[in-house]
Design a protein around this motif. Structure first.
Motif, PDB file in Angstrom:
ATOM      1  N   HIS A 177       0.820  -1.212   0.000  1.00  0.00           N
ATOM      2  CA  HIS A 177       0.000   0.000   0.000  1.00  0.00           C
ATOM      3  C   HIS A 177       0.853   1.260   0.000  1.00  0.00           C
ATOM      4  N   THR A 178       1.647   1.401  -1.042  1.00  0.00           N
ATOM      5  CA  THR A 178       2.419   2.623  -1.230  1.00  0.00           C
ATOM      6  C   THR A 178       1.503   3.684  -1.832  1.00  0.00           C
ATOM      7  N   PRO A 179       1.857   4.948  -1.699  1.00  0.00           N
ATOM      8  CA  PRO A 179       1.021   5.976  -2.325  1.00  0.00           C
ATOM      9  C   PRO A 179       0.814   5.736  -3.821  1.00  0.00           C
ATOM     10  N   LYS A 180       1.854   5.343  -4.530  1.00  0.00           N
ATOM     11  CA  LYS A 180       1.719   5.075  -5.964  1.00  0.00           C
ATOM     12  C   LYS A 180       0.722   3.957  -6.229  1.00  0.00           C
ATOM     13  N   ASN A 181       0.869   2.841  -5.523  1.00  0.00           N
ATOM     14  CA  ASN A 181      -0.040   1.709  -5.737  1.00  0.00           C
ATOM     15  C   ASN A 181      -1.477   2.058  -5.370  1.00  0.00           C
ATOM     16  N   LEU A 182      -1.644   2.797  -4.290  1.00  0.00           N
ATOM     17  CA  LEU A 182      -2.998   3.186  -3.879  1.00  0.00           C
ATOM     18  C   LEU A 182      -3.622   4.145  -4.890  1.00  0.00           C
ATOM     19  N   ALA A 183      -2.826   5.078  -5.415  1.00  0.00           N
ATOM     20  CA  ALA A 183      -3.339   6.000  -6.429  1.00  0.00           C
ATOM     21  C   ALA A 183      -3.745   5.236  -7.690  1.00  0.00           C
ATOM     22  N   MET A 184      -2.954   4.255  -8.067  1.00  0.00           N
ATOM     23  CA  MET A 184      -3.288   3.454  -9.241  1.00  0.00           C
ATOM     24  C   MET A 184      -4.551   2.632  -8.993  1.00  0.00           C
ATOM     25  N   ALA A 185      -4.664   2.024  -7.822  1.00  0.00           N
ATOM     26  CA  ALA A 185      -5.847   1.230  -7.491  1.00  0.00           C
ATOM     27  C   ALA A 185      -7.093   2.116  -7.464  1.00  0.00           C
ATOM     28  N   LEU A 186      -6.959   3.318  -6.941  1.00  0.00           N
ATOM     29  CA  LEU A 186      -8.067   4.267  -6.907  1.00  0.00           C
ATOM     30  C   LEU A 186      -8.547   4.577  -8.318  1.00  0.00           C
ATOM     31  N   THR A 187      -7.609   4.779  -9.226  1.00  0.00           N
ATOM     32  CA  THR A 187      -7.949   5.072 -10.622  1.00  0.00           C
ATOM     33  C   THR A 187      -8.675   3.895 -11.265  1.00  0.00           C
ATOM     34  N   VAL A 188      -8.211   2.693 -10.998  1.00  0.00           N
ATOM     35  CA  VAL A 188      -8.849   1.489 -11.546  1.00  0.00           C
ATOM     36  C   VAL A 188     -10.277   1.376 -11.025  1.00  0.00           C
ATOM     37  N   GLU A 189     -10.463   1.588  -9.735  1.00  0.00           N
ATOM     38  CA  GLU A 189     -11.806   1.483  -9.154  1.00  0.00           C
ATOM     39  C   GLU A 189     -12.732   2.564  -9.703  1.00  0.00           C
ATOM     40  N   ALA A 194     -17.214   3.952 -13.470  1.00  0.00           N
ATOM     41  CA  ALA A 194     -17.678   4.558 -14.719  1.00  0.00           C
ATOM     42  C   ALA A 194     -18.266   3.513 -15.662  1.00  0.00           C
ATOM     43  N   GLU A 195     -17.727   2.324 -15.595  1.00  0.00           N
ATOM     44  CA  GLU A 195     -18.191   1.250 -16.467  1.00  0.00           C
ATOM     45  C   GLU A 195     -19.689   0.962 -16.282  1.00  0.00           C
ATOM     46  N   HIS A 196     -20.187   1.138 -15.073  1.00  0.00           N
ATOM     47  CA  HIS A 196     -21.604   0.888 -14.811  1.00  0.00           C
ATOM     48  C   HIS A 196     -22.505   1.899 -15.522  1.00  0.00           C
ATOM     49  N   PHE A 197     -21.953   3.061 -15.854  1.00  0.00           N
ATOM     50  CA  PHE A 197     -22.723   4.104 -16.519  1.00  0.00           C
ATOM     51  C   PHE A 197     -22.487   4.139 -18.027  1.00  0.00           C
ATOM     52  N   GLN A 198     -21.486   3.398 -18.461  1.00  0.00           N
ATOM     53  CA  GLN A 198     -21.136   3.405 -19.873  1.00  0.00           C
ATOM     54  C   GLN A 198     -22.334   2.988 -20.716  1.00  0.00           C
ATOM     55  N   TRP A 199     -22.591   3.743 -21.758  1.00  0.00           N
ATOM     56  CA  TRP A 199     -23.631   3.493 -22.751  1.00  0.00           C
ATOM     57  C   TRP A 199     -25.040   3.828 -22.269  1.00  0.00           C
ATOM     58  N   LEU A 200     -25.185   4.259 -21.032  1.00  0.00           N
ATOM     59  CA  LEU A 200     -26.502   4.730 -20.590  1.00  0.00           C
ATOM     60  C   LEU A 200     -26.695   6.164 -21.086  1.00  0.00           C
ATOM     61  N   PRO A 201     -27.915   6.556 -21.387  1.00  0.00           N
ATOM     62  CA  PRO A 201     -28.124   7.929 -21.858  1.00  0.00           C
ATOM     63  C   PRO A 201     -27.640   8.983 -20.856  1.00  0.00           C
ATOM     64  N   ILE A 219     -22.698  -0.216  -8.561  1.00  0.00           N
ATOM     65  CA  ILE A 219     -22.312   1.179  -8.314  1.00  0.00           C
ATOM     66  C   ILE A 219     -21.989   1.378  -6.841  1.00  0.00           C
ATOM     67  N   ARG A 220     -22.827   0.845  -5.974  1.00  0.00           N
ATOM     68  CA  ARG A 220     -22.598   0.968  -4.522  1.00  0.00           C
ATOM     69  C   ARG A 220     -21.251   0.370  -4.131  1.00  0.00           C
ATOM     70  N   HIS A 221     -20.955  -0.814  -4.658  1.00  0.00           N
ATOM     71  CA  HIS A 221     -19.693  -1.475  -4.316  1.00  0.00           C
ATOM     72  C   HIS A 221     -18.483  -0.736  -4.887  1.00  0.00           C
ATOM     73  N   GLU A 222     -18.596  -0.237  -6.093  1.00  0.00           N
ATOM     74  CA  GLU A 222     -17.469   0.501  -6.681  1.00  0.00           C
ATOM     75  C   GLU A 222     -17.256   1.836  -5.976  1.00  0.00           C
ATOM     76  N   LEU A 223     -18.350   2.504  -5.600  1.00  0.00           N
ATOM     77  CA  LEU A 223     -18.197   3.733  -4.821  1.00  0.00           C
ATOM     78  C   LEU A 223     -17.477   3.453  -3.511  1.00  0.00           C
ATOM     79  N   ALA A 224     -17.819   2.342  -2.869  1.00  0.00           N
ATOM     80  CA  ALA A 224     -17.144   1.970  -1.626  1.00  0.00           C
ATOM     81  C   ALA A 224     -15.667   1.716  -1.873  1.00  0.00           C
ATOM     82  N   ASP A 225     -15.341   1.006  -2.952  1.00  0.00           N
ATOM     83  CA  ASP A 225     -13.929   0.759  -3.276  1.00  0.00           C
ATOM     84  C   ASP A 225     -13.173   2.065  -3.487  1.00  0.00           C
TER      85      ASP A 225
END
Length: 119
Positions: free
Chosen positions: A27-39, A44-51, A66-72
């Protein structure tokens, strides 16, 4: 429980979770920042292609995802703040004040342009 206390509680829970699994080493700052970006991308994937992503467009499965990804996202953000010594509550309050100065309500109300696009 105040917002600040809630964030401290989450910080303590994530610390214990990582410690129990000997994951602190990863859990280095770099790894956490990368994991945050992935989450955030997974969110965003849950909203992809919705109007619009409005409530009426979401079924129970999407809402749960969405709830689980927001938590992550929140948990990684709390961990990153912990590792970098940032008080998230104080930083958020400060940023709201900075944004209020940058975007005065009387000048920007109903206008979505960025601050540097105003005359």
């Amino acid at each position: 429980m105040s917002g600040q206390d809630s964030l401290a509680h989450l910080r303590d829970l994530t610390r214990a979770f990582a410690r129990e699994r000997d994951w602190e080493q990863f859990h280095t700052p770099k790894n956490l920042a990368m994991a945050l970006t992935v989450e955030a991308a997974e969110l965003a994937e849950h909203f992809q292609w919705l109007p619009t992503g409005a409530d009426h467009e979401l079924d129970a499965r999407k809402r749960e995802g969405i709830r689980h990804e927001l938590a992550d996202v929140l948990l990684y953000l709390v961990q990153l703040a912990d590792k970098t010594g940032v008080d998230l509550h104080a930083a958020a309050v400060e940023k709201i004040a900075l944004n209020a100065a940058k975007y005065p309500a009387g000048q920007v109300k109903g206008d979505s342009r960025k601050y540097d696009q105003y005359d």
